[in-house]
Design an enzyme around this catalytic site. Sequence first.
Site, mmCIF file in Angstrom:
data_model
loop_
_atom_site.group_PDB
_atom_site.id
_atom_site.type_symbol
_atom_site.label_atom_id
_atom_site.label_comp_id
_atom_site.label_asym_id
_atom_site.label_seq_id
_atom_site.Cartn_x
_atom_site.Cartn_y
_atom_site.Cartn_z
ATOM 1 N N SER A 1 -22.956 56.904 -81.716
ATOM 2 C CA SER A 1 -23.344 58.224 -82.193
ATOM 3 C C SER A 1 -24.714 58.609 -81.613
ATOM 4 C CB SER A 1 -23.334 58.242 -83.724
ATOM 5 O OG SER A 1 -23.411 59.557 -84.222
ATOM 6 N N ASP B 1 -13.375 64.065 -84.785
ATOM 7 C CA ASP B 1 -14.825 63.951 -84.674
ATOM 8 C C ASP B 1 -15.375 65.204 -83.990
ATOM 9 O OD1 ASP B 1 -17.465 63.196 -84.296
ATOM 10 O OD2 ASP B 1 -16.987 61.320 -83.278
ATOM 11 N N HIS C 1 -15.068 59.659 -86.712
ATOM 12 C CA HIS C 1 -16.411 59.169 -86.422
ATOM 13 C C HIS C 1 -16.714 57.982 -87.339
ATOM 14 C CE1 HIS C 1 -20.279 60.024 -84.477
ATOM 15 N NE2 HIS C 1 -20.859 59.604 -85.591
#
Length: 375
Positions: free
Chosen positions: A204, A299, A329
């Site tokens: 991320s 996501d 995610h």
Amino acid sequence: MTTLSRRGAMMLPFGLAGLTAACAPAARQMAMNADPTGRADPEMLSLLESYARLNPLPIETLGAAQARQQPSLADAVRARALEQQNINPQRPINSQQDLALTTVPNALQARIYRPITRSSGPLPVILYFHGGGWVIADIETYDASARALCAEAEAIVVSVHYRQGPEVRFPGAHDDANLAYAWLVTNAAAIGGDPNRLAIVGESAGGNLALNAAIFARDRRLVAPRTVVAIYPVGGVDLETPSYTRFANAKPLNKPMIQWFVANYTTGPAQLQDPRLDIVGRADLAGLPPVLLVNAEIDPLASDGDRLADKLRAANVPVTHTVYPGVTHEFFGADAVLTKAKQAQRQVGEALRTAFSAPADVPTPPRQGRRRAAM
């Protein structure tokens, strides 16, 4: 003891049917609340339902201190594992050690993971950056990911906690990531690692840091990492991409949360023009080592992966891009309860082992192209 009458016994199946029918809308509502997109596969949906039962408050409505106290998907993984009677979901490794890196001017907190291995020589080393939008989460939140990397790649993992906004805003976390890589180049041997077999991995926001640390190494002519693995990375600043539009209300990450992260890490819109944040729009990616991009289908950041893959190929950087369907995610560290997390971890481990085993001057790239993971 109460005894049912013959009529009552005959009516019991109808009563159960009625109870089941009454519960069905509640179950459907639970699923809709847990996965507003309706795209999660059964394992992912069960995990999202476990997450919903932890009652996390919407991050975008909170201050940073309160946001850091909210349940994470990692908490939901532990809860779901207990529901499955898995009381010890952690991946086995040899050891772990918390320490402060001697980085200047900021000493960075880190955790070193050592693998179970028969090797008696120096081991390859992975520098790992956790996610959290540069604002929340820490080493412990992403412990499962670091353990998986350690086990799958049979490598030492140095997981680093960087400074976060709003207390330290951009480019604080990015500067810390660069410091951490420079530290690793100098100190890999001191922790039992091979300074010529390094890699950078991030998830991320940490995926963004991983790519930027590789750019830093290139520009400073430091020992290059053998490969970079960016797992659902933040690649740009465009919040109107197809995935931002399609999964604006996804869980555990949605578009309002990303806007909140940006507001808490940057000082204003002008900083969004910086190539460290707008990698796909402004960064020079030429000369980077092979890159593996791992994305989840559900996501808002999925399109960032597509755009990064295209830009890396345009810069002649070997790139593999895999999208795992039916997961969200943060799925990567959920191997205790998600089959696709195990698959992604095996893929990443294989790519890392391949890179580490190649000659230093001729790194072996992963297979090129974008592929969709098996259903």
